[in-house]
Design a protein around this motif. Structure first.
Motif, PDB file in Angstrom:
ATOM      1  N   LEU A  50      -1.534  10.347  79.981  1.00 47.01           N
ATOM      2  CA  LEU A  50      -1.058  10.086  81.476  1.00 47.01           C
ATOM      3  C   LEU A  50      -0.042  11.071  81.658  1.00 47.01           C
ATOM      4  O   LEU A  50       0.464  11.547  80.939  1.00 47.01           O
ATOM      5  N   PRO A  51       0.088  11.622  83.218  1.00 44.09           N
ATOM      6  CA  PRO A  51       1.022  12.577  83.417  1.00 44.09           C
ATOM      7  C   PRO A  51       2.347  12.203  83.124  1.00 44.09           C
ATOM      8  O   PRO A  51       2.994  11.204  83.176  1.00 44.09           O
TER       9      PRO A  51
ATOM     10  N   VAL B 288      -2.512  17.179  88.818  1.00 40.59           N
ATOM     11  CA  VAL B 288      -1.923  17.306  87.352  1.00 40.59           C
ATOM     12  C   VAL B 288      -2.973  17.345  86.630  1.00 40.59           C
ATOM     13  O   VAL B 288      -3.805  16.304  86.394  1.00 40.59           O
ATOM     14  N   GLU B 289      -2.756  18.412  85.396  1.00 36.44           N
ATOM     15  CA  GLU B 289      -3.953  18.461  84.693  1.00 36.44           C
ATOM     16  C   GLU B 289      -3.471  17.613  83.638  1.00 36.44           C
ATOM     17  O   GLU B 289      -2.451  16.890  83.338  1.00 36.44           O
ATOM     18  N   LEU B 290      -4.761  17.056  83.189  1.00 41.02           N
ATOM     19  CA  LEU B 290      -4.713  15.861  82.275  1.00 41.02           C
ATOM     20  C   LEU B 290      -5.152  16.272  80.952  1.00 41.02           C
ATOM     21  O   LEU B 290      -6.572  16.847  80.715  1.00 41.02           O
ATOM     22  N   ASN B 291      -4.429  16.117  79.621  1.00 36.92           N
ATOM     23  CA  ASN B 291      -5.062  16.221  78.543  1.00 36.92           C
ATOM     24  C   ASN B 291      -6.031  14.954  77.938  1.00 36.92           C
ATOM     25  O   ASN B 291      -5.422  14.170  78.137  1.00 36.92           O
ATOM     26  N   THR B 292      -7.139  15.052  77.566  1.00 36.32           N
ATOM     27  CA  THR B 292      -7.850  13.996  77.365  1.00 36.32           C
ATOM     28  C   THR B 292      -8.854  14.491  75.897  1.00 36.32           C
ATOM     29  O   THR B 292      -8.850  15.697  75.696  1.00 36.32           O
TER      30      THR B 292
ATOM     31  N   ILE C  41     -12.613   4.358  79.680  1.00 36.84           N
ATOM     32  CA  ILE C  41     -11.392   4.929  80.048  1.00 36.84           C
ATOM     33  C   ILE C  41     -10.269   4.304  79.256  1.00 36.84           C
ATOM     34  O   ILE C  41     -10.042   3.078  79.712  1.00 36.84           O
ATOM     35  N   MET C  42      -9.553   4.944  78.390  1.00 35.18           N
ATOM     36  CA  MET C  42      -8.461   4.128  77.788  1.00 35.18           C
ATOM     37  C   MET C  42      -7.230   5.082  78.009  1.00 35.18           C
ATOM     38  O   MET C  42      -6.819   5.872  78.078  1.00 35.18           O
ATOM     39  N   LEU C  43      -6.212   4.043  78.406  1.00 33.30           N
ATOM     40  CA  LEU C  43      -4.828   4.571  78.909  1.00 33.30           C
ATOM     41  C   LEU C  43      -3.745   3.985  77.836  1.00 33.30           C
ATOM     42  O   LEU C  43      -3.591   2.645  78.024  1.00 33.30           O
ATOM     43  N   HIS C  44      -2.914   4.878  77.578  1.00 32.21           N
ATOM     44  CA  HIS C  44      -1.739   4.247  76.613  1.00 32.21           C
ATOM     45  C   HIS C  44      -0.796   3.810  77.748  1.00 32.21           C
ATOM     46  O   HIS C  44      -0.453   3.764  78.633  1.00 32.21           O
ATOM     47  N   GLY C  45       0.413   3.082  76.595  1.00 34.63           N
ATOM     48  CA  GLY C  45       1.549   2.525  77.197  1.00 34.63           C
ATOM     49  C   GLY C  45       2.729   3.652  77.362  1.00 34.63           C
ATOM     50  O   GLY C  45       2.321   4.818  77.079  1.00 34.63           O
ATOM     51  N   TRP C  46       3.769   2.945  77.868  1.00 31.47           N
ATOM     52  CA  TRP C  46       4.606   3.910  78.266  1.00 31.47           C
ATOM     53  C   TRP C  46       5.322   4.543  76.764  1.00 31.47           C
ATOM     54  O   TRP C  46       5.775   3.912  75.980  1.00 31.47           O
ATOM     55  N   GLY C  47       5.727   5.799  76.941  1.00 33.97           N
ATOM     56  CA  GLY C  47       6.254   6.415  76.038  1.00 33.97           C
ATOM     57  C   GLY C  47       5.192   6.818  74.682  1.00 33.97           C
ATOM     58  O   GLY C  47       5.580   7.434  73.883  1.00 33.97           O
TER      59      GLY C  47
ATOM     60  N   PHE D 251       3.274  12.394  79.776  1.00 35.69           N
ATOM     61  CA  PHE D 251       3.082  11.903  78.339  1.00 35.69           C
ATOM     62  C   PHE D 251       2.226  12.667  77.428  1.00 35.69           C
ATOM     63  O   PHE D 251       1.254  13.333  77.989  1.00 35.69           O
ATOM     64  N   GLY D 252       2.410  12.850  76.425  1.00 34.87           N
ATOM     65  CA  GLY D 252       1.759  13.612  75.549  1.00 34.87           C
ATOM     66  C   GLY D 252       1.729  14.999  75.652  1.00 34.87           C
ATOM     67  O   GLY D 252       2.536  15.754  76.100  1.00 34.87           O
ATOM     68  N   LYS D 253       0.401  15.610  75.876  1.00 31.57           N
ATOM     69  CA  LYS D 253       0.326  16.840  76.339  1.00 31.57           C
ATOM     70  C   LYS D 253      -0.049  17.205  77.847  1.00 31.57           C
ATOM     71  O   LYS D 253      -0.189  18.276  78.358  1.00 31.57           O
ATOM     72  N   SER D 254       0.033  16.186  78.658  1.00 30.30           N
ATOM     73  CA  SER D 254      -0.041  16.034  80.106  1.00 30.30           C
ATOM     74  C   SER D 254       1.242  16.401  80.898  1.00 30.30           C
ATOM     75  O   SER D 254       2.257  15.569  80.539  1.00 30.30           O
ATOM     76  N   PRO D 255       1.306  17.613  81.610  1.00 29.23           N
ATOM     77  CA  PRO D 255       2.654  17.630  82.426  1.00 29.23           C
ATOM     78  C   PRO D 255       3.220  16.425  83.164  1.00 29.23           C
ATOM     79  O   PRO D 255       2.354  15.852  83.816  1.00 29.23           O
ATOM     80  N   PRO D 256       4.416  16.602  83.315  1.00 29.25           N
ATOM     81  CA  PRO D 256       4.896  15.411  84.345  1.00 29.25           C
ATOM     82  C   PRO D 256       4.434  15.539  85.924  1.00 29.25           C
ATOM     83  O   PRO D 256       4.122  16.615  86.144  1.00 29.25           O
ATOM     84  N   PRO D 257       4.507  14.553  86.431  1.00 28.42           N
ATOM     85  CA  PRO D 257       4.031  14.734  87.952  1.00 28.42           C
ATOM     86  C   PRO D 257       5.036  15.320  88.584  1.00 28.42           C
ATOM     87  O   PRO D 257       6.130  15.407  88.117  1.00 28.42           O
TER      88      PRO D 257
END
Length: 256
Positions: A49-50, A4-8, A19-25, A52-58
């Protein structure tokens, strides 16, 4: 596992990768102000994370195992041998799972109001929760009005995150039900726990429990701060504690 492509976004050029990972939603923008403050000493990678944001869902309903695998793939693709991890809430769950599955990839972990432990409930709360689950299971096998009953049940008893999850609802159900207690006990990496004492989503008692579970952890609780303690001026406060924590792992500069 499907890629899954990741927007970073990447900030700073020097220092150890963080590496910083955000919360749900949420999305990477929620952590960007703090990331910009930390970029003076760390090589910052903030990830959507997949789903969320501009990363597609799993491609299917993932649990934190698949999320950790995807972050591992990212580290490998970037040639990162080891990284410091920072996770808020759901991102904390993924960070813990990553550190357990790939301990050689994680130098340290910072958890900000992290999920991953089951909430402590009173007897009355536990009985109510069981009653709600029993009702839903009965609706699932109802010969009449099944869909209508399940929709009513979701609207009546579903959390805000659950109601807003959309296509990510199955993933949310999988990840929220995980209990990372046994994993935390086995993680050797040093852990900084930052917790807002006014948090009602992941109460501060979870921070104290995590502190007792991780073999090498430090807990800092902040009065009057809620689940999003790193927002606004809170980004400076959190960055201060994170930077002090990460400085302990920096190689000393040798005098010439």
């Amino acid at each position: 596992m499907a890629q899954v492509e990741l927007n970073t976004i990447q900030l700073g050029n020097n220092g150890h990768p963080l590496i910083m990972l955000h919360g749900w939603g949420q999305n990477l923008q929620s952590l960007q102000p703090m990331g910009e403050l930390l970029a003076t000493r760390s090589n910052i990678h903030i990830i959507d994370l997949p789903g969320f944001g501009k990363s597609p869902p799993p491609p299917a309903d993932w649990d934190t195992t698949q999320y950790a695998d995807r972050i591992y793939q990212y580290l490998e693709a970037k040639g990162i041998e080891s990284a410091d991890m920072l996770g808020h809430s759901f991102g904390g769950r993924v960070s813990i799972r990553l550190a357990h599955q790939y301990p050689h990839k994680v130098r340290s972990i910072t958890l900000i109001n992290s999920g991953g432990l089951q909430r402590q409930r009173t007897t009355q709360q536990a009985l109510r929760s069981q009653w709600v689950r029993t009702m839903r299971n009965a609706f699932k096998v109802s010969p009449m009005y099944r869909d209508e009953l399940l929709t009513w049940h979701s609207q009546k008893y579903g959390s805000r995150d659950y109601l807003n999850a959309g296509a990510m609802r199955g993933t949310m159900v999988k990840t929220v039900s995980e209990d990372l207690t046994e994993l935390a006990k086995q993680i050797p990496a040093p852990v900084l726990l930052l917790w807002g004492e006014a948090d009602t989503e992941t109460p501060v008692e979870m921070g104290h429990r995590y502190h007792s579970l991780f073999p090498n952890s430090e807990l800092i609780t902040i009065p009057h701060r809620d689940h999003f303690m790193f927002q606004a001026e809170g980004s400076h406060l959190c960055a201060y504690y994170v930077e002090n924590f990460l400085t302990r792992f920096s190689s000393p500069v040798l005098a010439s």
